[in-house]
Design an enzyme around this catalytic site. Structure first.
Site, PDB file in Angstrom:
ATOM      1  N   GLU A   1     -21.176 -67.214   1.043  1.00 42.60           N
ATOM      2  CA  GLU A   1     -20.424 -68.362   1.560  1.00 42.60           C
ATOM      3  C   GLU A   1     -20.016 -69.327   0.464  1.00 42.60           C
ATOM      4  O   GLU A   1     -18.914 -69.869   0.481  1.00 42.60           O
ATOM      5  CB  GLU A   1     -21.259 -69.097   2.625  1.00 42.60           C
ATOM      6  CG  GLU A   1     -20.589 -70.353   3.157  1.00 42.60           C
ATOM      7  CD  GLU A   1     -21.467 -71.130   4.133  1.00 42.60           C
ATOM      8  OE1 GLU A   1     -22.467 -70.571   4.624  1.00 42.60           O
ATOM      9  OE2 GLU A   1     -21.131 -72.299   4.399  1.00 42.60           O
TER      10      GLU A   1
ATOM     11  N   ASP B   1     -25.245 -70.215   4.641  1.00 41.19           N
ATOM     12  CA  ASP B   1     -26.236 -71.269   4.841  1.00 41.19           C
ATOM     13  C   ASP B   1     -27.013 -70.997   6.124  1.00 41.19           C
ATOM     14  O   ASP B   1     -26.492 -70.342   7.046  1.00 41.19           O
ATOM     15  CB  ASP B   1     -25.539 -72.636   4.987  1.00 41.19           C
ATOM     16  CG  ASP B   1     -25.150 -73.223   3.637  1.00 41.19           C
ATOM     17  OD1 ASP B   1     -25.672 -72.727   2.617  1.00 41.19           O
ATOM     18  OD2 ASP B   1     -24.322 -74.167   3.617  1.00 41.19           O
TER      19      ASP B   1
ATOM     20  N   TYR C   1       8.465 -75.308   4.142  1.00 35.52           N
ATOM     21  CA  TYR C   1       9.535 -75.954   3.366  1.00 35.52           C
ATOM     22  C   TYR C   1      10.815 -75.126   3.325  1.00 35.52           C
ATOM     23  O   TYR C   1      11.913 -75.678   3.350  1.00 35.52           O
ATOM     24  CB  TYR C   1       9.052 -76.255   1.948  1.00 35.52           C
ATOM     25  CG  TYR C   1       8.166 -77.477   1.892  1.00 35.52           C
ATOM     26  CD1 TYR C   1       8.675 -78.720   2.237  1.00 35.52           C
ATOM     27  CD2 TYR C   1       6.834 -77.383   1.524  1.00 35.52           C
ATOM     28  CE1 TYR C   1       7.863 -79.849   2.212  1.00 35.52           C
ATOM     29  CE2 TYR C   1       6.021 -78.493   1.495  1.00 35.52           C
ATOM     30  CZ  TYR C   1       6.548 -79.731   1.837  1.00 35.52           C
ATOM     31  OH  TYR C   1       5.746 -80.838   1.812  1.00 35.52           O
TER      32      TYR C   1
END
Lengths: 364, 509
Positions: A200, A252, A107
């Site tokens: 995680e 995981d 921006y």
């Protein structure tokens, strides 16, 4: 109580270098124009042919190939101008000791009639600038949106404007502290921890704090919130290097979790131009494919995409070690995956009381 | 046994019963066909008088019409050659009477058009037609006629002769017909516009039933050279034609017969042919039997040494007039025109003219706009069956850097002594290989010219773009570098900008 090794300090010195490098980049371009030359720069090529895996550094690095970007070339002039503007903007951030997010940069450009098509264009230019001056964007005060956090007994000292000299213990807030610019630029003072556990998922991170894992295991807990942001990887790198803490990673039990661990350990090809993001000695402690079998975890079948990903990883030079190859093969054999939360089947504290100690021991 | 009743029907009766084959299918199509036939007659008449045509058409609603189906009064005036007094009734009151049996390029194919319109008017309104004509002599003739359909003969209801004080020349026809103008309107206006395009030397005026005036003004008084009349080419004749020639010939031997009645047959060729056909030179054509005539035609077709027909019986529009017409009616940014060399199919000479108009007021339609013309008349129906349409579809336009989303109009004009129409309605041109090849080559030629224009323009645009890009970004690089280096004043980049302006496409990777 451990204190950081001064010779391993990687945080502040590079920041000054980045600001100086930016200025001399501008100086170089200025002189070229003064001599009636179209301004140009040479930067290491980031094309896939120039990305190599370095077994010594245990991460991806860029080769010797360089590309010349010149304002003489009509196809280059727009990205070239964007690069010069980004350098100018980053230099201003550094000298004014302010930080900006990637989105901010996108921006801010519009205020200079330098609009980018989209944020991915501006992100890409920032990566060019990193490559051009050989510093990570955090060194010239540009950060991604934060989402990861850290918790544990470590005292840090802020260096950001208004907080200089102020100290803080990272157990002071039970949700953990966001790994943002202030934490990135802070100095480590002392810690009682003797290890780092990177996790995680947010749920497990909170569970670990609730169950006092940091006390029971003398650990600093880092939430990666999925793929670890570069600031977090850099932070883990510093904990490992400056405080010499071993790092254990819990993800995981699937190919994507494996890769989250691997990027913390060996980095990504996208960041081949940056150093000090990797922690080559960190350990992936689980959830392994073999854990799914050994602990009889509730599991779901691997999808086609999972399997495809496993085949890719199997060929990846970062995965050449035995542990990785073994686990990839087991995944392919059992064709199952399990989340960290799967341990809840044995009660909420099982993962903390039984699984974690045994895995920390196993991957020591 | 079933007994069958046979009856002979007249040509007028035949077309009365089968009016759809001449284009008078339904009320909206009929009004379009009537206007079209009469406008084309007028244009032909002016051209044979070698004056730039002035055609005035008016269509007014007839008050007495039934509310469910409107009847109109159609009036068409021209400044053409006029019709001699004794031929006026037949010209509009007898089917298959016309001036178009000789071989030269003309708009209609046979004398069906004008009479068909009158015939249609009569069977839908049962009102007579009113005709005024003068050849520019001292008299003007006025007729009021109807058609005896069964006998194919005009019935003269009134005949008047006026003194032609103003030396007026031309024809006016006025009659009533049933129709649906408002459904036909888009086609009629499109027809007039395209007619004006391909006849840029004509003034065409149309006043529609609402009183709206449409005026298509000529941009030139130059007209294409009028076509010359020509003898039939040997390859183009059939048994019937040969029989008729034999009936009228003054010649008493075959050598003279071949030389006199056929196009481009010299003494030498005639002798060669007779030898080839094993016909004695002295054979009297008048004494040939039917079998002999059939054999003669068969031999003509298989003899390969007749010279190709000459094209001076053709009157193509020419590049300049075609261009003028396109610029005036389509107002494109740019146009290319081509004229192919004369060619022949089945003994009929033809010339293909093509053009591509680009940009300007030509709309982007997502597909090419195709304008088809034959002997200077636009073809508006059955586009997809036309040879040009197929040629365009089969072309590899990418080779010419042309794509369907460009504002592009393709024009194909075929002129011939016999346009290979597929139907009597004269709406589309058959897929004759010789014609297709010329059309394809013509469009390719135009496409090449267009490509040259487009790439030249692209080059200019690119240079403009280059300069604008450099003048946009170089000052910014100078400004940010200066601030980044912490310098006071900006480096002078004007020389760099100048070098961009003068150099051409030297950008390197």
């Amino acid at each position: 109580m451990k204190e950081p090794r001064k010779d391993n300090n990687v945080s502040t010195s590079e920041k000054k270098d980045a600001a100086t490098d930016l200025q001399s980049l501008g100086e170089g371009l200025y002189k070229q124009m003064e001599q009636g030359e179209f301004p140009w720069i040479k930067i290491p090529s980031r094309s896939t042919e120039n990305i190599y895996y370095s077994p010594e550094l245990r991460q991806y690095i860029l080769g010797d190939r360089k590309v010349k970007r010149s304002a003489r070339n009509i196809r280059h002039i727009r990205p070239f101008t964007q690069l010069v503007w980004t350098a100018f903007f980053a230099h201003k951030l550094s000298t004014q000791r302010k930080t900006s997010t990637l989105r901010d940069v996108y921006y801010s450009a519009q205020a200079y009639e330098m609009s980018f098509k989209d944020q991915s264009e501006s992100d890409n230019i920032i990566t060019d600038l990193e490559t051009a001056i050989g510093s990570a964007r955090e060194d010239f005060n540009i950060f991604p949106e934060e989402r990861s956090a850290v918790f544990g007994d470590i005292t840090i000292e802020y260096t950001v404007p208004g907080y200089e000299g102020r100290q803080m213990n990272l157990t002071s807030h039970p949700d953990g502290l966001m790994v943002g610019p202030a934490l990135t630029y802070s100095e480590f003072v002392k810690t009682s921890a003797d290890k780092v556990i990177a996790i995680e998922k947010g749920g497990l991170f909170t569970r670990f704090i609730e169950e006092n894992v940091h006390k029971k295991h003398n650990a600093l807990l880092v939430l990666t919130a999925g793929q670890a942001p570069r600031a977090t990887r850099h932070f883990i790198h510093r904990l490992n290097k400056e405080l010499e803490l071993p790092v254990y990673i819990l993800t995981d039990g699937d190919p994507w979790g494996m890769h989250i661990a691997m990027v913390i350990i060996s980095g990504s090809a996208n960041a081949a131009h940056v150093r000090d993001l990797t922690t080559p000695d960190a350990k992936w402690s689980g959830v392994w494919a073999s854990d799914i079998v050994d602990y009889k975890l509730p599991s779901v079948p691997l999808t086609e995409i999972d399997i495809k990903r496993l085949h890719e990883l199997q060929r990846d030079p970062r995965y050449k070690d035995d542990l990785w190859q073994r686990e990839i093969k087991i995944f392919m054999k059992i064709r199952k995956k399990a989340e960290q939360e799967a341990f809840s089947r044995y009660g909420l504290t099982y993962i903390v009381d039984e699984y974690l100690p045994s895995k920390l021991e196993e991957t020591k | 046994m079933v007994s069958q009743a046979f009856e002979e029907i007249s040509p007028a009766d035949f077309f009365y019963r089968n009016r759809e084959i001449a284009g008078f299918t339904n009320p909206s199509r009929a009004i379009f066909a009537a206007i079209r036939e009469l406008v084309e007659n007028s244009l032909d008449a002016s051209e044979s008088a070698e004056v730039p045509p002035d055609v005035f058409v008016s269509l007014t609603l007839n008050e007495e019409g039934r509310p469910e189906l409107e009847t109109y009064k159609l009036r068409v005036e021209d400044n053409g050659s006029g019709i001699t007094s004794r031929h006026i009734p037949s010209a509009f009151g007898q089917v298959l009477f016309g001036s178009k049996y000789k071989l030269k390029q003309a708009r209609g194919t046979f004398g069906l058009g004008g009479t068909m319109a009158v015939l249609y008017g009569q069977i839908t309104t049962h009102k007579p037609a009113y005709i005024v004509s003068s050849t520019g002599s001292t008299k003007v003739y006025i007729y009021r006629i109807m058609i005896d359909i069964q006998k194919n003969k005009p019935i003269i209801l009134e005949r008047r002769v006026l003194i032609n004080k103003e030396e007026w020349r031309g024809t006016i026809i006025e009659f009533f017909l049933e129709g649906d103008y408002f459904r036909a309107m888009p086609k009629i206006l499109e027809y007039l516009k395209q007619t004006a395009l391909v006849n840029p030397y004509a003034n065409i005026t149309f006043v529609d039933p609402k009183g709206r005036l449409y005026r298509f003004t000529r941009v030139t008084t130059k007209m294409p050279l009028p076509p010359k009349e020509t003898l039939p080419h040997p390859y183009g004749v059939d048994v019937e034609t040969v029989k008729r020639l034999i009936r009228v010939t003054p010649n008493r031997n075959m050598t003279d017969f071949m030389k006199t009645h056929f196009h481009r047959v010299s003494e030498k060729i005639a002798l060669k042919f007779l030898e080839f056909a094993a016909i004695p030179r002295g054979r009297n054509p008048k004494k040939m039997g039917p079998q002999e005539i059939v054999q003669l035609v068969r031999m003509i077709k298989s003899f390969e040494e007749f010279r190709p027909p000459s094209a001076n019986c053709l009157s193509p529009l020419g590049k300049d007039l075609l261009k003028a017409g396109i610029l005036k009616e389509l107002k494109p940014e740019y146009t290319v025109v081509c004229q192919r060399k004369p060619s022949t199919y089945a003994g009929h000479p033809f010339i293909v003219e093509t053009a591509i108009a680009y940009g300007g007021e030509i709309p982007k339609k997502g597909e090419f706009i195709l304008y088809r013309f034959a002997n200077r008349i636009p073809l508006l129906y059955d586009e997809a069956s036309d040879v040009s349409f197929r040629a365009i579809k089969n072309m590899n336009w990418r080779r010419y850097k042309v794509s369907q989303d460009m504002p592009l109009a393709i024009l194909v004009h075929i002129c011939s002594t016999k346009i290979p129409y597929k139907t009597v309605g004269k709406e589309f041109i058959a897929d004759r290989p010789e014609v297709k090849k010329e059309v394809l080559n013509g469009i390719r030629e135009a496409a090449r010219l267009l490509q040259r224009f487009l790439s030249k323009r692209e080059h200019v645009e690119k240079e403009k773009h280059r300069l604008s890009v450099f003048s946009k970004y170089l000052p910014k690089i100078a400004r940010f570098s200066t601030e980044l280096a912490g310098r006071e004043s900006q480096p002078d980049i004007n020389k760099l900008l100048e070098s961009v302006n003068t150099s051409e496409g030297t950008a390197k990777r």
